[in-house]
Design a protein around this motif. Structure first.
Motif, PDB file in Angstrom:
ATOM      1  N   VAL A  36       0.859  -1.079  -0.202  1.00  0.00           N
ATOM      2  CA  VAL A  36      -0.160   0.013  -0.077  1.00  0.00           C
ATOM      3  C   VAL A  36       0.944   1.312   0.037  1.00  0.00           C
ATOM      4  N   ALA A  37       0.431   2.201  -0.808  1.00  0.00           N
ATOM      5  CA  ALA A  37       1.234   3.611  -0.946  1.00  0.00           C
ATOM      6  C   ALA A  37       0.919   4.190   0.517  1.00  0.00           C
ATOM      7  N   THR A  38       2.148   4.564   1.251  1.00  0.00           N
ATOM      8  CA  THR A  38       1.562   5.393   2.515  1.00  0.00           C
ATOM      9  C   THR A  38       2.876   6.424   2.635  1.00  0.00           C
ATOM     10  N   GLU A  39       2.203   7.640   3.026  1.00  0.00           N
ATOM     11  CA  GLU A  39       3.211   8.876   3.374  1.00  0.00           C
ATOM     12  C   GLU A  39       2.668   9.435   4.602  1.00  0.00           C
ATOM     13  N   GLY A  40       3.666   9.431   5.524  1.00  0.00           N
ATOM     14  CA  GLY A  40       3.303   9.906   6.769  1.00  0.00           C
ATOM     15  C   GLY A  40       2.426   8.884   7.676  1.00  0.00           C
ATOM     16  N   ARG A  41       1.320   9.194   8.116  1.00  0.00           N
ATOM     17  CA  ARG A  41       0.556   8.266   8.530  1.00  0.00           C
ATOM     18  C   ARG A  41      -0.882   7.829   7.792  1.00  0.00           C
ATOM     19  N   ARG A  42      -0.877   8.289   6.567  1.00  0.00           N
ATOM     20  CA  ARG A  42      -1.897   8.155   5.797  1.00  0.00           C
ATOM     21  C   ARG A  42      -1.572   7.001   4.649  1.00  0.00           C
ATOM     22  N   ASP A  43      -2.726   6.001   4.491  1.00  0.00           N
ATOM     23  CA  ASP A  43      -2.862   5.316   3.342  1.00  0.00           C
ATOM     24  C   ASP A  43      -3.248   5.923   2.125  1.00  0.00           C
ATOM     25  N   TRP A  44      -2.694   5.477   0.769  1.00  0.00           N
ATOM     26  CA  TRP A  44      -3.486   6.150  -0.295  1.00  0.00           C
ATOM     27  C   TRP A  44      -3.873   4.958  -1.297  1.00  0.00           C
ATOM     28  N   ASN A 195     -13.599   1.941   4.413  1.00  0.00           N
ATOM     29  CA  ASN A 195     -12.974   2.679   5.418  1.00  0.00           C
ATOM     30  C   ASN A 195     -13.735   3.363   6.176  1.00  0.00           C
ATOM     31  N   ARG A 196     -14.794   4.230   5.798  1.00  0.00           N
ATOM     32  CA  ARG A 196     -15.655   4.799   6.494  1.00  0.00           C
ATOM     33  C   ARG A 196     -16.471   3.646   7.629  1.00  0.00           C
ATOM     34  N   ASP A 197     -16.914   2.968   7.147  1.00  0.00           N
ATOM     35  CA  ASP A 197     -17.443   1.706   7.934  1.00  0.00           C
ATOM     36  C   ASP A 197     -16.406   1.169   9.149  1.00  0.00           C
ATOM     37  N   LEU A 198     -15.180   1.299   8.831  1.00  0.00           N
ATOM     38  CA  LEU A 198     -14.100   0.760   9.750  1.00  0.00           C
ATOM     39  C   LEU A 198     -13.654   1.875  10.752  1.00  0.00           C
ATOM     40  N   SER A 199     -14.037   3.227  10.303  1.00  0.00           N
ATOM     41  CA  SER A 199     -13.788   4.354  10.973  1.00  0.00           C
ATOM     42  C   SER A 199     -12.101   4.611  10.742  1.00  0.00           C
ATOM     43  N   LEU A 200     -11.670   4.152   9.482  1.00  0.00           N
ATOM     44  CA  LEU A 200     -10.251   4.702   9.078  1.00  0.00           C
ATOM     45  C   LEU A 200     -10.390   5.830   7.955  1.00  0.00           C
ATOM     46  N   PRO A 201      -9.522   6.228   7.896  1.00  0.00           N
ATOM     47  CA  PRO A 201      -9.209   7.735   7.000  1.00  0.00           C
ATOM     48  C   PRO A 201      -9.533   7.313   5.854  1.00  0.00           C
ATOM     49  N   GLU A 202     -10.161   8.315   4.970  1.00  0.00           N
ATOM     50  CA  GLU A 202     -10.098   8.036   3.744  1.00  0.00           C
ATOM     51  C   GLU A 202      -8.805   7.999   2.860  1.00  0.00           C
ATOM     52  N   MET A 203      -8.893   7.223   1.820  1.00  0.00           N
ATOM     53  CA  MET A 203      -7.459   6.866   1.175  1.00  0.00           C
ATOM     54  C   MET A 203      -7.590   7.918  -0.166  1.00  0.00           C
ATOM     55  N   PRO A 204      -6.914   8.781  -0.524  1.00  0.00           N
ATOM     56  CA  PRO A 204      -6.938   9.539  -1.649  1.00  0.00           C
ATOM     57  C   PRO A 204      -6.225   8.918  -2.721  1.00  0.00           C
ATOM     58  N   GLU A 205      -6.374   9.398  -4.130  1.00  0.00           N
ATOM     59  CA  GLU A 205      -5.587   8.758  -5.118  1.00  0.00           C
ATOM     60  C   GLU A 205      -4.233   9.002  -4.925  1.00  0.00           C
ATOM     61  N   TYR A 206      -3.315   8.153  -5.177  1.00  0.00           N
ATOM     62  CA  TYR A 206      -1.862   8.359  -5.203  1.00  0.00           C
ATOM     63  C   TYR A 206      -1.559   8.804  -6.436  1.00  0.00           C
ATOM     64  N   ASP A 207      -0.393   9.643  -6.538  1.00  0.00           N
ATOM     65  CA  ASP A 207       0.236  10.042  -7.966  1.00  0.00           C
ATOM     66  C   ASP A 207       0.950   8.955  -8.469  1.00  0.00           C
ATOM     67  N   PRO A 208       0.610   8.541  -9.488  1.00  0.00           N
ATOM     68  CA  PRO A 208       1.069   7.458 -10.192  1.00  0.00           C
ATOM     69  C   PRO A 208       2.566   7.497 -10.512  1.00  0.00           C
ATOM     70  N   ALA A 209       3.127   8.964 -10.626  1.00  0.00           N
ATOM     71  CA  ALA A 209       4.601   8.936 -10.794  1.00  0.00           C
ATOM     72  C   ALA A 209       5.469   8.481  -9.685  1.00  0.00           C
ATOM     73  N   LYS A 210       4.797   8.334  -8.363  1.00  0.00           N
ATOM     74  CA  LYS A 210       5.469   7.860  -7.290  1.00  0.00           C
ATOM     75  C   LYS A 210       5.555   6.336  -7.439  1.00  0.00           C
ATOM     76  N   ARG A 211       4.885   5.559  -8.294  1.00  0.00           N
ATOM     77  CA  ARG A 211       4.647   4.256  -8.124  1.00  0.00           C
ATOM     78  C   ARG A 211       5.265   3.741  -9.257  1.00  0.00           C
ATOM     79  N   GLY A 212       6.070   2.478  -8.888  1.00  0.00           N
ATOM     80  CA  GLY A 212       6.438   1.700 -10.075  1.00  0.00           C
ATOM     81  C   GLY A 212       5.580   0.939 -10.969  1.00  0.00           C
ATOM     82  N   ALA A 213       5.881   0.291 -11.796  1.00  0.00           N
ATOM     83  CA  ALA A 213       4.921  -0.570 -12.747  1.00  0.00           C
ATOM     84  C   ALA A 213       4.739  -1.713 -11.991  1.00  0.00           C
ATOM     85  N   ALA A 214       3.693  -2.471 -12.325  1.00  0.00           N
ATOM     86  CA  ALA A 214       3.193  -3.693 -11.595  1.00  0.00           C
ATOM     87  C   ALA A 214       2.501  -4.706 -12.423  1.00  0.00           C
TER      88      ALA A 214
END
Length: 267
Positions: A36-44, A195-214
């Motif tokens: 999972v893409a993670t920055e700081g304490r947030r999942d994306w 995420n809302r049902d689990l009381s977890l923070p919303e996951m915004p869209e991650y910048d694709p330039a920061k992710r490699g191919a998969a």
């Protein structure tokens, strides 16, 4: 589908990933379990990934004594032709979501890449104009249209030869792009309801330039796809790579609920 090491996927690529591509054609949804893409304490959320295509350039020139370089007899030689191409690519290719990297290069009399394309050899003297020059790297784009357009521009740049030189560029099979489609974003919206049902923070869209191919890119053209459903960690592809074990329950719960809800929907 469990795939092996994507860093060495085998060749030909169409055969190495044939079962995965076939699965994408019958599937409605694909969930990919890289980290999972993670920055700081947030999942994306990963709704897009860029392509990864390898390219190789070979330049040639007339060799001879350096006192005649730039003149009508020798022209510019292979080293200057390769330098011209790479600098033109650096100046003319940039646009959003496009990167162009030179991984290895060499020039001399002679110069060549080994069969694997990861090691270059060259020899020469300071007073001899280089007869060969080689370079290899990768190209990353966000859509099939962008990929085709940028490759055409690269071919056009390579074709503008300096006097008494020649050059060619080839592209080899790589990872296709996973474009940020409406279907992929709808999947992320479903995950954010979880995420809302689990009381977890919303996951915004991650910048694709920061992710490699998969490997998800091989199915994204046929099925709505959401990447980065695996555990969090860091140091990928290097010694000391690590995993955050505390992320496993969170990611497993997200997946279980999302999959159960998707499975209950009509096709």
């Amino acid at each position: 589908m469990l795939t092996g090491d994507e860093e060495r996927i085998g060749a030909p690529l169409a055969q190495a990933r044939a079962d995965l591509i076939a699965a994408g054609k019958w599937a409605d949804v694909a969930l990919e379990y890289e980290n999972v893409a993670t920055e700081g304490r947030r999942d994306w959320g990963t709704t897009a990934r860029r392509s990864s295509t390898n390219w190789a350039i070979t330049a040639t020139g007339v060799t001879g004594h350096s006192s005649a370089v730039f003149g009508p007899a020798l022209g510019y030689g292979a080293a200057y032709e390769l330098a011209r191409i790479l600098d033109a690519l650096r100046r003319e290719l940039p646009e959003p979501n496009v990167t162009f990297n030179v991984g290895v290069m060499a020039a001399g009399t002679p110069a060549a890449l080994d069969d694997s394309g990861v090691r270059a050899t060259a020899s020469g003297k300071t007073n001899i104009v280089a007869a060969q020059a080689v370079a290899r790297g990768d190209l990353r784009t966000l859509s099939a249209e962008q990929d085709a357009r940028v490759q055409a521009r690269m071919r056009a740049i390579v074709a503008r030869h300096l006097p008494r030189t020649n050059a060619t560029i080839t592209f080899s099979d790589g990872y296709p792009p996973m474009a940020p489609t409406a279907g992929n974003r709808a999947l992320l919206a479903r995950l954010n309801r979880v995420n809302r049902d689990l009381s977890l923070p919303e996951m915004p869209e991650y910048d694709p330039a920061k992710r490699g191919a998969a490997d998800s890119s091989f199915v994204a053209a046929d099925a709505d796809t959401l990447g980065g459903m695996g555990a969090s960690g860091g140091g990928a592809h290097a010694e000391g790579e690590w995993i955050d074990l505390s992320s496993l329950p969170r990611q497993a719960t997200r997946s279980a609920i999302l999959i159960s809800r998707l499975a209950a929907e009509k096709r």
